[in-house]
Scaffold this motif. Structure first.
Motif, PDB file in Angstrom:
ATOM      1  N   ALA A  35      -2.769  -1.891  16.105  1.00  0.00           N
ATOM      2  CA  ALA A  35      -2.791  -3.347  16.035  1.00  0.00           C
ATOM      3  C   ALA A  35      -1.907  -3.889  17.145  1.00  0.00           C
ATOM      4  CB  ALA A  35      -2.294  -3.822  14.676  1.00  0.00           C
ATOM      5  N   VAL A  72       0.847  -4.261   5.939  1.00  0.00           N
ATOM      6  CA  VAL A  72      -0.371  -3.516   5.643  1.00  0.00           C
ATOM      7  C   VAL A  72      -0.539  -3.480   4.131  1.00  0.00           C
ATOM      8  CG1 VAL A  72      -1.610  -1.346   5.929  1.00  0.00           C
ATOM      9  CG2 VAL A  72      -0.029  -2.120   7.713  1.00  0.00           C
ATOM     10  N   LEU A  76       4.317  -7.587  10.542  1.00  0.00           N
ATOM     11  CA  LEU A  76       2.940  -7.172  10.290  1.00  0.00           C
ATOM     12  C   LEU A  76       2.978  -6.362   9.001  1.00  0.00           C
ATOM     13  CD1 LEU A  76      -0.056  -6.742  11.077  1.00  0.00           C
ATOM     14  CD2 LEU A  76       0.671  -4.642  12.207  1.00  0.00           C
ATOM     15  N   LEU A 135      -4.672  -6.233   7.037  1.00  0.00           N
ATOM     16  CA  LEU A 135      -3.487  -6.481   7.852  1.00  0.00           C
ATOM     17  C   LEU A 135      -3.139  -7.959   7.756  1.00  0.00           C
ATOM     18  CD1 LEU A 135      -4.302  -4.372  11.051  1.00  0.00           C
ATOM     19  CD2 LEU A 135      -3.337  -3.637   8.855  1.00  0.00           C
ATOM     20  N   THR A 178      -9.392  -3.841   7.876  1.00  0.00           N
ATOM     21  CA  THR A 178      -9.644  -2.649   8.680  1.00  0.00           C
ATOM     22  C   THR A 178     -11.097  -2.209   8.508  1.00  0.00           C
ATOM     23  OG1 THR A 178      -8.861  -1.204   6.893  1.00  0.00           O
ATOM     24  CG2 THR A 178      -7.247  -1.906   8.550  1.00  0.00           C
ATOM     25  N   GLY A 199       2.670   2.766   9.934  1.00  0.00           N
ATOM     26  CA  GLY A 199       3.672   1.722   9.755  1.00  0.00           C
ATOM     27  C   GLY A 199       4.787   1.818  10.772  1.00  0.00           C
ATOM     28  N   TRP A 213      -0.692   1.004  12.617  1.00  0.00           N
ATOM     29  CA  TRP A 213      -0.625   0.392  11.295  1.00  0.00           C
ATOM     30  C   TRP A 213      -0.745   1.421  10.172  1.00  0.00           C
ATOM     31  CZ3 TRP A 213      -4.738   1.032   8.051  1.00  0.00           C
ATOM     32  CH2 TRP A 213      -5.969   1.352   8.628  1.00  0.00           C
TER      33      TRP A 213
END
Length: 312
Positions: free
Chosen positions: A267, A237, A235, A226, A219, A285, A282
């Protein structure tokens, strides 16, 4: 064609490129390629209207002129190309060729052309170019190692053996760390992101993640990583300070690739088996939306607007 600020998606199963409007969260148009080429990865040079498309089944790199929406040139590369990275400083493009154990070097000067095919390790996958040093990092699955290759003579300057099968590499924005996505055959519990100290060339941290972490993206603040865990369909984090997964978002049966929007807020993650792109907040979440695209979406890239300076 109005491509600025949109998100391009490679539909490997139908040989097309979808263009998404991130504000309206919908597909706006689609460009069709030659049948059977298998577009799998995308990249774009800054300050250029050319979209680069890795074509896995055709062993080639297609160059699409985004302004007019047509394929301008097709360049032959090695066998089974899969990953691509670009160096905006030198206008050089690098493609890994898994079945010919090489990387293709393409120069984007007055005329796009393949400059050389450079032999590397066994079954190269992920590749990344350092932000300010003349250095490439290449992940090799068969030889289970990372090569560091200088970009002047293309000689290997360092090799790091890793336990497992490295598939993705990404330099940190500060340039002092290399992130490595590493997985193990037939063992879904032993998948990791390795953090390599680029001064000492040693792994100084291992972070457990989902199965087959084959795409990595830092990021903008450098605090989070990510991770697209392909076989887990998630995905993830990762908080790089604590070294832990803080969010895990289910995207689909599998995950293809991911890209951040202009502000880095959302994302966009491809779900190949479902034929869609998942929009994820992201930081929270949380999945926000699904966008239907073509068959088996794979590579994805944000098309930043080309900024031209006004004369004073």
């Amino acid at each position: 064609m109005m491509w600025h600020g949109k998100i391009a998606v490679a539909n490997k199963g139908e040989d097309s490129i979808s263009f998404l409007n991130p504000h309206r969260r919908r597909e706006e148009y689609r460009i069709y390629l030659e049948p059977g080429v298998g577009p799998c990865a995308l990249a774009k040079m800054k300050s250029s209207p050319i979209l680069l498309v890795v074509q896995a089944h055709d062993n080639s790199l297609a160059c699409i002129d985004l302004d007019c929406g047509v394929v301008e040139k097709i360049l032959p590369v090695g066998r089974c190309p899969s990953f691509i990275t670009v160096c905006n400083k030198t206008h050089t493009i690098y493609v890994t060729n898994a079945d010919s154990d090489s990387i293709s070097v393409v120069h984007n000067g007055d005329d796009l052309k393949v400059m050389s095919q450079v032999p590397v390790g066994s079954m190269p996958q992920g590749i990344d170019c350092h932000h300010y040093l003349p250095l490439l990092a290449i992940a090799h699955m068969d030889s289970q190692d990372i090569w560091f290759v200088e970009t002047e003579g293309y000689t290997m300057v360092k090799r790091i053996a890793v336990g497992g099968y490295p598939i993705a590499v990404k330099f940190s924005s500060k340039g002092n760390t290399l992130y490595v996505g590493c997985y193990f055959h037939n063992h879904r519990l032993l998948n990791k992101v390795l953090l390599v100290d680029l001064c000492k060339h040693v792994v100084y941290r291992e972070i457990a993640v989902g199965c087959m972490p084959h795409r990595l993206l830092e990021t903008s603040d450098g605090r989070y990583l990510l991770v697209a865990s392909c076989e887990a369909g998630n995905l993830e984090v990762v908080d790089l300070v604590s070294g832990s997964v803080v969010h895990r978002v289910k995207v689909g049966e599998a995950v293809g690739d991911m890209a951040l929007d202009e502000g880095g807020v959302c994302a966009y993650v491809t779900a190949p088996y479902e034929g869609r792109v998942c929009v994820v907040d992201w930081k929270a979440g949380k999945k926000l939306a699904d966008i239907q695209v073509g068959k088996k979406p794979s590579g994805i890239v944000y098309l930043e607007p080309v900024i031209t300076r006004r004369e004073e």
